[in-house]
Design a protein around this motif. Sequence first.
Motif, PDB file in Angstrom:
ATOM      1  N   MET A 153     -15.377  27.689  39.634  1.00 43.27           N
ATOM      2  CA  MET A 153     -16.072  26.398  39.692  1.00 43.27           C
ATOM      3  C   MET A 153     -17.200  26.393  40.719  1.00 43.27           C
ATOM      4  SD  MET A 153     -14.237  24.645  37.492  1.00 43.27           S
ATOM      5  CE  MET A 153     -14.409  22.889  37.843  1.00 43.27           C
ATOM      6  N   ASP A 154     -17.179  27.348  41.646  1.00 48.57           N
ATOM      7  CA  ASP A 154     -18.208  27.457  42.688  1.00 48.57           C
ATOM      8  C   ASP A 154     -18.310  28.930  43.075  1.00 48.57           C
ATOM      9  OD1 ASP A 154     -19.889  27.412  44.846  1.00 48.57           O
ATOM     10  OD2 ASP A 154     -18.746  25.953  46.008  1.00 48.57           O
ATOM     11  N   VAL A 155     -19.228  29.660  42.450  1.00 51.03           N
ATOM     12  CA  VAL A 155     -19.266  31.119  42.596  1.00 51.03           C
ATOM     13  C   VAL A 155     -19.857  31.573  43.924  1.00 51.03           C
ATOM     14  CG1 VAL A 155     -19.265  31.537  40.106  1.00 51.03           C
ATOM     15  CG2 VAL A 155     -21.452  31.250  41.304  1.00 51.03           C
ATOM     16  N   ASN A 156     -20.103  30.645  44.845  1.00 49.70           N
ATOM     17  CA  ASN A 156     -20.455  31.020  46.213  1.00 49.70           C
ATOM     18  C   ASN A 156     -19.220  31.054  47.114  1.00 49.70           C
ATOM     19  OD1 ASN A 156     -22.430  31.663  48.290  1.00 49.70           O
ATOM     20  ND2 ASN A 156     -22.055  29.611  49.120  1.00 49.70           N
ATOM     21  N   VAL A 157     -18.041  30.867  46.516  1.00 46.14           N
ATOM     22  CA  VAL A 157     -16.795  30.772  47.274  1.00 46.14           C
ATOM     23  C   VAL A 157     -15.792  31.750  46.682  1.00 46.14           C
ATOM     24  CG1 VAL A 157     -14.870  29.246  47.891  1.00 46.14           C
ATOM     25  CG2 VAL A 157     -17.219  28.363  47.889  1.00 46.14           C
ATOM     26  N   PHE A 158     -14.998  32.389  47.555  1.00 47.18           N
ATOM     27  CA  PHE A 158     -13.918  33.243  47.086  1.00 47.18           C
ATOM     28  C   PHE A 158     -12.701  33.083  47.982  1.00 47.18           C
ATOM     29  CE2 PHE A 158     -16.122  35.981  50.117  1.00 47.18           C
ATOM     30  CZ  PHE A 158     -15.111  36.696  50.744  1.00 47.18           C
ATOM     31  N   ALA A 159     -11.569  33.570  47.492  1.00 54.47           N
ATOM     32  CA  ALA A 159     -10.315  33.489  48.231  1.00 54.47           C
ATOM     33  C   ALA A 159      -9.719  34.881  48.365  1.00 54.47           C
ATOM     34  CB  ALA A 159      -9.332  32.560  47.529  1.00 54.47           C
ATOM     35  N   SER A 160      -8.900  35.054  49.400  1.00 55.22           N
ATOM     36  CA  SER A 160      -8.243  36.337  49.660  1.00 55.22           C
ATOM     37  C   SER A 160      -6.775  36.113  49.989  1.00 55.22           C
ATOM     38  CB  SER A 160      -8.931  37.069  50.820  1.00 55.22           C
ATOM     39  OG  SER A 160      -8.899  36.267  51.998  1.00 55.22           O
ATOM     40  N   ALA A 161      -5.976  37.146  49.721  1.00 57.64           N
ATOM     41  CA  ALA A 161      -4.546  37.121  50.033  1.00 57.64           C
ATOM     42  C   ALA A 161      -4.218  38.343  50.877  1.00 57.64           C
ATOM     43  CB  ALA A 161      -3.716  37.139  48.760  1.00 57.64           C
ATOM     44  N   SER A 162      -3.355  38.156  51.886  1.00 58.45           N
ATOM     45  CA  SER A 162      -3.075  39.233  52.835  1.00 58.45           C
ATOM     46  C   SER A 162      -1.594  39.288  53.175  1.00 58.45           C
ATOM     47  CB  SER A 162      -3.895  39.024  54.114  1.00 58.45           C
ATOM     48  OG  SER A 162      -3.484  39.906  55.145  1.00 58.45           O
ATOM     49  N   ASN A 192      -5.234  33.559  42.966  1.00 54.46           N
ATOM     50  CA  ASN A 192      -6.061  33.257  41.807  1.00 54.46           C
ATOM     51  C   ASN A 192      -6.392  31.772  41.794  1.00 54.46           C
ATOM     52  OD1 ASN A 192      -7.441  33.827  39.405  1.00 54.46           O
ATOM     53  ND2 ASN A 192      -5.770  35.087  38.645  1.00 54.46           N
ATOM     54  N   TYR A 193      -7.617  31.467  41.388  1.00 53.00           N
ATOM     55  CA  TYR A 193      -7.993  30.073  41.172  1.00 53.00           C
ATOM     56  C   TYR A 193      -7.494  29.615  39.817  1.00 53.00           C
ATOM     57  CZ  TYR A 193     -11.118  29.901  45.223  1.00 53.00           C
ATOM     58  OH  TYR A 193     -11.631  29.905  46.493  1.00 53.00           O
ATOM     59  N   SER A 194      -7.271  28.317  39.706  1.00 48.43           N
ATOM     60  CA  SER A 194      -6.873  27.742  38.427  1.00 48.43           C
ATOM     61  C   SER A 194      -7.420  26.330  38.334  1.00 48.43           C
ATOM     62  CB  SER A 194      -5.345  27.707  38.299  1.00 48.43           C
ATOM     63  OG  SER A 194      -4.796  26.846  39.291  1.00 48.43           O
ATOM     64  N   VAL A 195      -7.712  25.913  37.128  1.00 48.09           N
ATOM     65  CA  VAL A 195      -8.088  24.527  36.863  1.00 48.09           C
ATOM     66  C   VAL A 195      -6.947  23.899  36.087  1.00 48.09           C
ATOM     67  CG1 VAL A 195      -9.740  22.979  35.782  1.00 48.09           C
ATOM     68  CG2 VAL A 195     -10.538  25.086  36.858  1.00 48.09           C
ATOM     69  N   ILE A 196      -6.312  22.933  36.694  1.00 48.92           N
ATOM     70  CA  ILE A 196      -5.192  22.215  36.083  1.00 48.92           C
ATOM     71  C   ILE A 196      -5.618  20.762  35.955  1.00 48.92           C
ATOM     72  CG2 ILE A 196      -2.765  21.581  36.281  1.00 48.92           C
ATOM     73  CD1 ILE A 196      -2.362  24.071  38.034  1.00 48.92           C
ATOM     74  N   GLY A 197      -5.702  20.290  34.702  1.00 47.33           N
ATOM     75  CA  GLY A 197      -6.316  18.984  34.483  1.00 47.33           C
ATOM     76  C   GLY A 197      -7.802  19.103  34.752  1.00 47.33           C
ATOM     77  N   ASN A 198      -8.313  18.263  35.610  1.00 49.31           N
ATOM     78  CA  ASN A 198      -9.733  18.333  35.992  1.00 49.31           C
ATOM     79  C   ASN A 198      -9.903  18.790  37.430  1.00 49.31           C
ATOM     80  OD1 ASN A 198     -10.772  17.354  33.482  1.00 49.31           O
ATOM     81  ND2 ASN A 198     -10.107  15.294  34.066  1.00 49.31           N
ATOM     82  N   LYS A 199      -8.863  19.357  38.014  1.00 55.19           N
ATOM     83  CA  LYS A 199      -8.903  19.709  39.429  1.00 55.19           C
ATOM     84  C   LYS A 199      -8.669  21.208  39.597  1.00 55.19           C
ATOM     85  CE  LYS A 199      -6.900  18.398  43.900  1.00 55.19           C
ATOM     86  NZ  LYS A 199      -8.189  18.192  44.561  1.00 55.19           N
ATOM     87  N   SER A 200      -9.337  21.781  40.578  1.00 53.38           N
ATOM     88  CA  SER A 200      -9.194  23.198  40.878  1.00 53.38           C
ATOM     89  C   SER A 200      -8.121  23.403  41.947  1.00 53.38           C
ATOM     90  CB  SER A 200     -10.536  23.759  41.374  1.00 53.38           C
ATOM     91  OG  SER A 200     -10.441  25.133  41.612  1.00 53.38           O
TER      92      SER A 200
END
Length: 307
Positions: A153-162, A192-200
């Motif tokens: 939804m915003d390709v200037n943002v990413f997430a990481s897991a450690s 992982n990102y997910s869209v559930i309903g209209n929310k990320s």
Amino acid sequence: MSLALEIESIFSQESERVKSVDFHPTEPWILASLHSGTVSIWNYQTKAIEKSIKVTESPVRSAKFIARNHWIVVGSDVGHIYIYNYDTMEKIKEVEAHSDFIRSVVVHPTLPYLLSASDDKLIKLWDWENDWICTRVFEGHDHYVMDVTINPMDVNVFASASLDNTAKIWNFDSSEPKLTLEQHLKGLNCVNYSVIGNKSYLLTGSDDFTTKVWDYENQTCVQALEGHTNNVTAVCVHPELPIIITCSEDQTVRFWDSASYRLEKTVNYDLGRVWTIGYVKGSLQVVFGCDKGLVMVKLSGSEIIHT
């Protein structure tokens, strides 16, 4: 209201341990990276190998298609990134990227960028239009970085897991994380990102055997999915169905209703531990990589209204 979920096996192939899988966006291909150091492209229509190459003697834990360039990109335990033309299987480039295992590589959807995550606790950004130079190093984790994923939804943002028990969210233009999510009791293997309903939302899977669903903007965990009896290795929301999928070293894949979080099905494909999920938007097909090979299934479902 609930979902009547049907799971149809399409294709199964025994192989050495599969550490990552990726669907080609237009060809009937699955890219598999193996613990043996080989990457293979399987055609799931003909059920045959299209291409295969021995990259290194060490495990290759992550490989992705860069379809717009006809490339595959591979991260290895020697810390190098390898880029191949998948038409000829010619090596285009080899980059000395990290000082330890590369756990995850992810391709930016629009820009000429690759992210890599490593046991050296770093995430790096690579620009392939500028001869694969590293343009930014992201620091902040205190243990191995196991996975990275870009926000659709915003390709200037990413997430990481450690394995430091946290997930972090980052902007591409800053080397420091914008926020940290902490509630897991042990290290994280996947995000992982997910869209559930209209929310990320953000999904995280952990060595504490749980998957957590995060309202990351408010830094709150809205649900913990419990039931696996070993480490959770991969998580996603199906791109076309309201289903959360979780994989585990307990050798099962679990399917959960993304609205009610109810467990719908548990499946064991008799291929050992399940390490990875592959999927593509617009398709009902999902592929799982396991100790003894890979299996592709087709999901379908219809909503049931309870009265």
